[in-house]
Design a protein around this motif. Sequence first.
Motif, PDB file in Angstrom:
ATOM      1  N   GLU A 175      -8.205  -4.080  -5.024  1.00  0.00           N
ATOM      2  CA  GLU A 175      -7.023  -3.422  -5.464  1.00  0.00           C
ATOM      3  C   GLU A 175      -6.856  -2.780  -6.647  1.00  0.00           C
ATOM      4  O   GLU A 175      -6.568  -1.457  -6.852  1.00  0.00           O
ATOM      5  CB  GLU A 175      -5.810  -4.366  -5.463  1.00  0.00           C
ATOM      6  N   ILE A 178      -9.131   0.475  -6.401  1.00  0.00           N
ATOM      7  CA  ILE A 178      -8.472   1.578  -5.659  1.00  0.00           C
ATOM      8  C   ILE A 178      -7.439   2.397  -6.650  1.00  0.00           C
ATOM      9  O   ILE A 178      -7.153   3.475  -6.721  1.00  0.00           O
ATOM     10  CB  ILE A 178      -7.858   1.048  -4.644  1.00  0.00           C
ATOM     11  N   SER A 183      -7.291   6.349  -4.988  1.00  0.00           N
ATOM     12  CA  SER A 183      -7.047   6.124  -3.438  1.00  0.00           C
ATOM     13  C   SER A 183      -8.294   5.486  -3.078  1.00  0.00           C
ATOM     14  O   SER A 183      -9.502   5.421  -3.388  1.00  0.00           O
ATOM     15  CB  SER A 183      -6.959   7.313  -2.757  1.00  0.00           C
ATOM     16  N   ILE A 184      -8.129   5.094  -1.803  1.00  0.00           N
ATOM     17  CA  ILE A 184      -9.410   4.298  -1.082  1.00  0.00           C
ATOM     18  C   ILE A 184     -10.501   5.505  -0.838  1.00  0.00           C
ATOM     19  O   ILE A 184     -11.821   5.286  -1.084  1.00  0.00           O
ATOM     20  CB  ILE A 184      -9.016   3.718   0.204  1.00  0.00           C
ATOM     21  N   ASP A 185     -10.205   6.588  -0.310  1.00  0.00           N
ATOM     22  CA  ASP A 185     -11.127   7.667  -0.260  1.00  0.00           C
ATOM     23  C   ASP A 185     -11.779   7.948  -1.316  1.00  0.00           C
ATOM     24  O   ASP A 185     -13.112   8.256  -1.418  1.00  0.00           O
ATOM     25  CB  ASP A 185     -10.417   8.887   0.231  1.00  0.00           C
ATOM     26  N   VAL A 188     -14.288   5.046  -2.464  1.00  0.00           N
ATOM     27  CA  VAL A 188     -15.390   5.010  -1.591  1.00  0.00           C
ATOM     28  C   VAL A 188     -16.415   6.281  -1.704  1.00  0.00           C
ATOM     29  O   VAL A 188     -17.486   6.041  -1.912  1.00  0.00           O
ATOM     30  CB  VAL A 188     -14.823   5.103  -0.002  1.00  0.00           C
ATOM     31  N   VAL A 202     -14.490  -2.721   1.403  1.00  0.00           N
ATOM     32  CA  VAL A 202     -13.202  -2.454   0.617  1.00  0.00           C
ATOM     33  C   VAL A 202     -12.391  -3.506   1.252  1.00  0.00           C
ATOM     34  O   VAL A 202     -12.062  -4.006   2.522  1.00  0.00           O
ATOM     35  CB  VAL A 202     -12.605  -1.081   1.415  1.00  0.00           C
ATOM     36  N   VAL A 204      -8.619  -4.974   2.038  1.00  0.00           N
ATOM     37  CA  VAL A 204      -7.428  -4.287   2.467  1.00  0.00           C
ATOM     38  C   VAL A 204      -6.101  -5.257   2.615  1.00  0.00           C
ATOM     39  O   VAL A 204      -6.517  -6.377   3.088  1.00  0.00           O
ATOM     40  CB  VAL A 204      -7.520  -3.403   3.843  1.00  0.00           C
ATOM     41  N   GLU A 209      -3.873   0.352   5.107  1.00  0.00           N
ATOM     42  CA  GLU A 209      -5.239   0.560   4.329  1.00  0.00           C
ATOM     43  C   GLU A 209      -6.524   0.063   5.071  1.00  0.00           C
ATOM     44  O   GLU A 209      -7.554   0.842   4.789  1.00  0.00           O
ATOM     45  CB  GLU A 209      -5.030  -0.559   3.105  1.00  0.00           C
ATOM     46  N   GLN A 212      -7.495   3.592   6.593  1.00  0.00           N
ATOM     47  CA  GLN A 212      -7.986   4.521   5.435  1.00  0.00           C
ATOM     48  C   GLN A 212      -9.399   4.112   5.242  1.00  0.00           C
ATOM     49  O   GLN A 212     -10.219   4.878   5.213  1.00  0.00           O
ATOM     50  CB  GLN A 212      -7.272   4.197   4.441  1.00  0.00           C
ATOM     51  N   ALA A 213      -9.719   2.831   5.306  1.00  0.00           N
ATOM     52  CA  ALA A 213     -11.097   2.258   4.725  1.00  0.00           C
ATOM     53  C   ALA A 213     -12.046   2.502   6.056  1.00  0.00           C
ATOM     54  O   ALA A 213     -12.792   3.142   5.680  1.00  0.00           O
ATOM     55  CB  ALA A 213     -10.990   0.697   4.609  1.00  0.00           C
ATOM     56  N   VAL A 221     -15.100  -4.414   5.742  1.00  0.00           N
ATOM     57  CA  VAL A 221     -13.742  -4.622   5.476  1.00  0.00           C
ATOM     58  C   VAL A 221     -13.243  -6.212   5.221  1.00  0.00           C
ATOM     59  O   VAL A 221     -13.852  -7.008   5.597  1.00  0.00           O
ATOM     60  CB  VAL A 221     -12.555  -4.051   6.212  1.00  0.00           C
TER      61      VAL A 221
END
Length: 294
Positions: A175, A178, A183-185, A188, A202, A204, A209, A212-213, A221
């Motif tokens: 968290e 991020i 953001s997650i994007d 990553v 990631v 989540v 989320e 998105q991951a 995940v």
Amino acid sequence: MSQVLMAKSEAAVPSDVSTVVQYALAEDIGDGDRNAALVATNTSARARVIARENAILAGAPWFDAVFAALNPAVTVRWSCADGQRLRADATVVELEGPVHALLSGERTALNFLQLLSGVASATHEYVERVKGTDTAIIDTRKTLPGLRSAQKYAVLCGGGVNHRFGLFDAILIKENHIMAAGSIDAAVARAREQSPALFLQVEVENLTELEQALEAGVDGVLLDNLATHVLARAVNMADAHRRRFRRDIVIEASGDISLTNVREIADTGVDRISIGGLTKHVRATDFSMRMYTE
């Protein structure tokens, strides 16, 4: 080197055993053992260590290293190996040698044995609860400072699996990462740019989320603190993504895991369940050493 007369567990023995043992001995003995000094230096003795409760044994390499460091003349004979089940009142190991070494090493050697057997025993309980599923029980970085390699070895002795060792051998975007990255994007993308060869996972906290991951192309995940019915949906989403893109994704559950709910969580189809309590909520196994002078 002290004589060790029984093969150890198949789990790889960490390379820092001697360093950790030397630190532990220095911590306990300091500039000299005033208690052992009460006994004549030319006295020899025998001793045996008894398990006072059922357990899974772990810690033999550290136990051996304690007495090897104190006096190479100490002989150590094991009745069982790391990873094996112990029954209450069973003799685990017998020792013979100079009494000063046995007296000075007793507490430190037992400390390693009780701690690591406690970790192995706790791990074994969880592994037994998920038997029959394809879910692995894994550890975390929530270890006692300076004893990470030892505790992760103990997890293996209990039938568990090791997660990453530290911050250098895999990437887990959580968290705070991020939030800092935006953001997650973004997190990553930066991880892939800087460390393309490392396993990338990631954490989540909801299905949005998770989506998105998955779209970001992660290797795994971590589903944190999700209700069981939500976990089942998350597994279905990840499976669909696997089939669609023909790539593997490791699905891990974590957060508020107990012996009461671990089977229910495993039955959702997650690949692994990480449990910080294996190494941070340690209940030591009860051992005692009984000595007999010659």
